[in-house]
Motif scaffolding. Structure first.
Motif, PDB file in Angstrom:
ATOM      1  N   GLY A  53      -3.602   0.708   5.459  1.00 47.46           N
ATOM      2  CA  GLY A  53      -4.058   1.193   4.152  1.00 47.46           C
ATOM      3  C   GLY A  53      -4.571   2.619   4.229  1.00 47.46           C
ATOM      4  O   GLY A  53      -4.293   3.441   3.347  1.00 47.46           O
ATOM      5  N   VAL A  96       1.499   4.121  -3.162  1.00 48.31           N
ATOM      6  CA  VAL A  96       1.393   5.583  -3.068  1.00 48.31           C
ATOM      7  C   VAL A  96       2.743   6.240  -3.393  1.00 48.31           C
ATOM      8  O   VAL A  96       2.765   7.323  -4.004  1.00 48.31           O
ATOM      9  CB  VAL A  96       0.873   5.999  -1.668  1.00 48.31           C
ATOM     10  N   ALA A 125      -1.751   5.018   4.389  1.00 48.76           N
ATOM     11  CA  ALA A 125      -1.119   5.192   3.075  1.00 48.76           C
ATOM     12  C   ALA A 125      -1.975   6.080   2.173  1.00 48.76           C
ATOM     13  O   ALA A 125      -1.458   6.971   1.488  1.00 48.76           O
ATOM     14  CB  ALA A 125      -0.889   3.833   2.420  1.00 48.76           C
ATOM     15  N   ALA A 126      -3.288   5.845   2.181  1.00 45.98           N
ATOM     16  CA  ALA A 126      -4.180   6.636   1.310  1.00 45.98           C
ATOM     17  C   ALA A 126      -4.142   8.114   1.702  1.00 45.98           C
ATOM     18  O   ALA A 126      -4.113   8.994   0.843  1.00 45.98           O
ATOM     19  CB  ALA A 126      -5.608   6.092   1.395  1.00 45.98           C
ATOM     20  N   VAL A 152       0.832  -1.217   0.000  1.00 49.04           N
ATOM     21  CA  VAL A 152       0.000   0.000   0.000  1.00 49.04           C
ATOM     22  C   VAL A 152       0.862   1.261   0.000  1.00 49.04           C
ATOM     23  O   VAL A 152       0.608   2.215  -0.744  1.00 49.04           O
ATOM     24  CB  VAL A 152      -1.000  -0.005   1.181  1.00 49.04           C
TER      25      VAL A 152
END
Lengths: 272, 548
Positions: free
Chosen positions: B284, B205, B287-288, B201
């Motif tokens: 996740g 990015v 990371a987003a 993840v």
């Protein structure tokens, strides 16, 4: 079924989309612009909005790929391949091309900011690396036996590599000798050339007179000789060429010797 | 899904029995190696050297700022360049490649693969990164880098940094593809170890972010060399790079650190990770939220900096606050895991804990940054936050190296040196980060936008003292890195540590230490995210049953 991988990519895409819309509206977007990529109104700051929208599109695409490929689970890969097992992955053997790629990248970067010739040379190096790499990758998968793969690769590439390497080596040696000779006066250069020729003939004679000599010794002698020649060539290039020309011009043609042969009669006339 | 069950044994056998060629020896074993472990170790070792150099330069910059009117180590112009050098070095020559290297070596083991997806690409990435990093450093030596006065040297910095980014992206692609496509039979993504998941993840990015930076740098290069310098010339170069050191982009660098902690904690708690799926979701989410290529400084046609249109706007504020959520959530899960387990206080756990604390402080500082009324953006508060997050990530990575040392080096690292090194980096980072943050709260601008010139005269002495403290802190961190490097070089004497010295949970502990070429002779059945833990408990249960 939405797989774990697709959940991640769809989630990243969703977050990017929401941020894009919020970013659009808070940086001057209006109406439905941020929701319609500018079709029905403004999107605000184009730079940030464009980046967020691109990230969203890429992520959603990758999410769809992950869904279609079922996260590339080993069992699914085997099923798609129509086999009982997943294809085995063989660890890569030794290869000097990756460090050569690093060398090529350095040439490209340095050439980009200083000397276009270096840039072109770097591109050539990287191009050679890519070709060699592609052939090696293909050969690595040709059969299940690494030795056979090596032979296949050599049979394909050696007829190209040896002449090319030989021509390159000759060019480097000739260039190195030329730099050495240009750095020396004409008389000394003649003696150095003679000495070099004697050394090369003597080394060749010694090697030829010992047919059982180890190939490692021959390679070692060649490598040391090449390093000496290249080192002297670099030293000559750094230290000497310009002074050599000035010296010759001053002694033969005087201060205006740049005009060289055509100017010579005028110099003679002045001397009378 | 019938196929999932039918071919499992055959698939396990095939995955565990690759036909490797003979391992290289001598020079080829290092320079020509395509072995992910060797490449990973090269990344780790070299980045550590760059990190030491960066920390030393950062320390000198801090000391230079002690007496803004008097102290002369570099001189005003050079100080700016040295500041950018230590920041560039810390992120692109230090922390990122260290994480990439660790992942290159460990991720294939964790997912049961024989190698990384593109071993030669990883090797090429290392060499390109190495020579490009050398060129970036060389550009500073000939009066280049941001704020440099030699145009060609400034260009060399930009071109070299682009090559560094390309190399890191290629190495990341190799790791991400390994997690995505080379997992052993039975290991669905849902069962992937958390470090590997965090690389999937976080790496995704990174791969959305690094090309944006490379593109921006390319435009800057063209503007500088052939254009009207509407991006601010040499001085504007840093504005095109600096966003990678701010939130939200800063956070995505720390994502693999969350994965490392998540793999270390359950092993030393001697129980399964609490709510593995929730941990995956939180990593996740981190990371987003860390995708921050949109939060850059703008530029105007006349070369002046346009105001950052996103500062103090809803998206930036939301990301700043929301970033705390995954970190807090993970801290809760780890506390729960440790609280319900029988904790064994090993070096990796200690370093992971210290690094995790720094990262949390950095993220919390980020939440304060987005509160407009506090007026902290643009001050050294942000520099302090960067120091906390990056050095926190570094301490966690050192914990990861100590944890996976048997797989990397075939030996455990000496406890005393590892703990001492990690602790010094932790203390140095804590002192430096807090000192810079407090100086920022007292209105000290970032160095590149004036430094202490905006500080009230009454606070100037305090701010200068804080600058000195930050310099000393970074000096201590540099010393800690030297000790950590010594620990890696020395290792423990005597016989090897065995295949599984920590009683690990994940697949890397099912192979030898160090792993042979091809990694696995046989793979255990993978029915959960902790197959080795399962196998150990099943064996213990059957033994108990038999004795009963």
């Amino acid at each position: 079924m939405i797989t774990t991988g697709s959940k991640w990519f769809f989630g990243l895409g969703f977050v990017s989309l929401v941020l894009a819309a919020a970013y659009g509206w808070t940086t001057g977007g209006n109406g439905l612009g941020p929701l319609t990529a500018g079709y029905k109104g403004g999107v605000g700051d184009h730079f940030g909005y464009g980046i967020l929208l691109a990230a969203a599109v890429i992520s959603i695409f990758l999410g769809a790929v992950a869904t279609a490929a079922r996260d590339a689970d080993a069992e699914v890969v085997a099923q798609v391949a129509g086999t009982d097992t997943v294809p085995p992955v063989t660890p890569a053997g030794a290869s000097y091309w990756p460090p050569v790629a690093g060398f090529g990248a350095a040439l490209i970067v340095i050439g980009l900011v200083s000397e276009p010739l270096l840039f072109v040379f770097g591109l050539i190096v990287v191009g050679i690396v890519l070709v060699e790499w592609a052939v090696q990758a293909w050969a690595d998968r040709a059969t299940g036996d690494p030795e056979t793969n090596r032979r296949i690769r050599n049979r394909l590439m050696n007829p190209i590599e040896y002449p090319a390497a030989g021509a390159l080596a000759l060019a480097v040696v000739a260039l190195a000798f030329a730099q050495v000779f240009l750095a020396l006066s004409a008389e000394v250069a003649v003696w150095v050339a003679l000495a070099a020729a004697v050394v090369i003939v003597a080394a060749g004679f010694l090697i030829a007179s010992r047919p059982r000599i180890s190939s490692n010794v021959v390679v070692g002698v060649l490598v040391v000789g090449a390093l000496i020649v290249i080192g002297l060539g670099v030293a000559g290039g750094v230290a000497g060429t310009r002074e050599f020309h000035e010296h010759e011009e001053e002694s033969d043609h005087g201060a205006e010797g740049a005009l060289a042969p055509l100017a010579a009669p005028a110099v003679v006339e002045v001397a009378r | 899904m019938t196929v999932t069950e039918a071919p499992r044994d055959a698939a396990l056998e095939a995955a565990a029995a690759p036909s490797p060629s003979a391992p290289p020896t001598g020079l080829a074993a290092v320079v020509g190696s395509g072995d992910p472990r060797t490449i990973g170790k090269l990344f780790v070792g070299t980045s550590l050297l760059f990190l030491i150099a960066s920390a030393v330069v950062g320390s000198l910059v801090g000391i230079e700022q002690y007496d803004t009117a008097g102290t002369e180590i570099f001189g005003a112009d050079t100080t700016l360049r040295m500041f950018t050098l230590q920041a560039t070095g810390l992120l692109f020559l230090g922390v990122l490649p260290l994480l990439v290297g660790l992942a290159t070596a460990i991720v294939p083991l964790q997912v049961g693969a024989a190698t990384v997806a593109f071993p030669r690409a990883s090797a090429a990435a290392y060499w390109v990164w190495l020579v490009s990093s050398g060129l970036v450093l060389a550009s500073y030596a000939i009066d280049g880098g941001p704020f440099g006065t030699e145009p060609e040297a400034v260009s060399l910095y930009i071109a070299g940094l682009i090559a560094v980014l390309v190399a890191l992206a290629v190495a990341t692609v190799s790791v991400v593809t390994t997690v995505a496509t080379l997992r052993a039979p039975g290991m669905s993504l849902r069962r992937t170890p958390l470090f590997s998941w965090s690389m999937l993840v976080g790496g995704s990015v990174w791969l959305l972010t690094l090309p944006v930076l490379a593109g921006v740098l390319l435009v800057t290069y063209l503007d500088l060399r052939y254009g009207e310098q509407f991006l601010g010339g040499s001085g504007g170069v840093w504005n095109r790079v600096a966003w990678t050191l701010w939130q939200p982009t800063l956070y995505v660098v720390a994502v693999p650190a969350l994965g490392i902690i998540a793999d270390i904690v359950p092993v030393f708690a001697r129980r399964r990770h609490q709510r593995h799926r929730s941990a995956m979701f939180l990593i996740g989410l981190a990371a987003a939220l860390g995708f921050g290529a949109w939060a850059q400084l703008g530029a105007t046609i006349d070369g002046s900096d346009a105001p950052a249109v996103w500062i103090n706007e809803a998206p930036w504020q939301a990301v700043g606050f929301l970033a705390v959520v995954p970190v807090l959530g993970l801290l809760g899960l780890w506390t729960g895991t440790l609280g319900r387990g029988k904790v064994k206080l090993g070096t990796p756990l200690i370093l992971a804990g210290m690094g995790g604390l720094l990262v949390f402080l950095g993220v919390a500082a980020g939440a304060a940054t987005v509160i407009g009324e506090l007026d902290l953006s643009g001050t050294t508060w942000m520099t302090g936050q960067t120091t906390l997050v990056l050095l926190g990530t570094l301490v966690v990575a050192l914990g990861g190296v100590a944890f996976w040392a048997p797989k990397l080096y075939g030996k455990l690292l000496p406890d005393v040196l590892s703990r001492l090194g990690g602790t010094l980096v932790f203390l140095g980072a804590l002192v430096a980060g807090i000192a810079l943050a407090v100086a920022g709260a007292l209105s000290q601008s970032r160095l590149v936008t004036g430094g202490a010139t905006a500080v009230d005269s009454g606070d100037l002495d305090t701010v200068e003292t804080l600058n000195l403290v930050s310099g000393i802190g970074l000096g201590v961190a540099a010393l800690g890195l030297v000790v950590a490097a010594l620990a890696m070089a020395k290792r423990r004497s005597g016989d090897g540590p065995g295949d599984d010295p920590w009683d690990g949970h994940t697949l890397e502990w099912a192979t030898s230490s160090p792993p042979a070429v091809g990694h696995f002779a046989t793979l255990p059945a993978i029915t959960s995210e902790a197959p080795v833990y399962d196998a150990r408990h099943a064996a213990a249960a059957s033994k108990t049953e038999a004795s009963a």
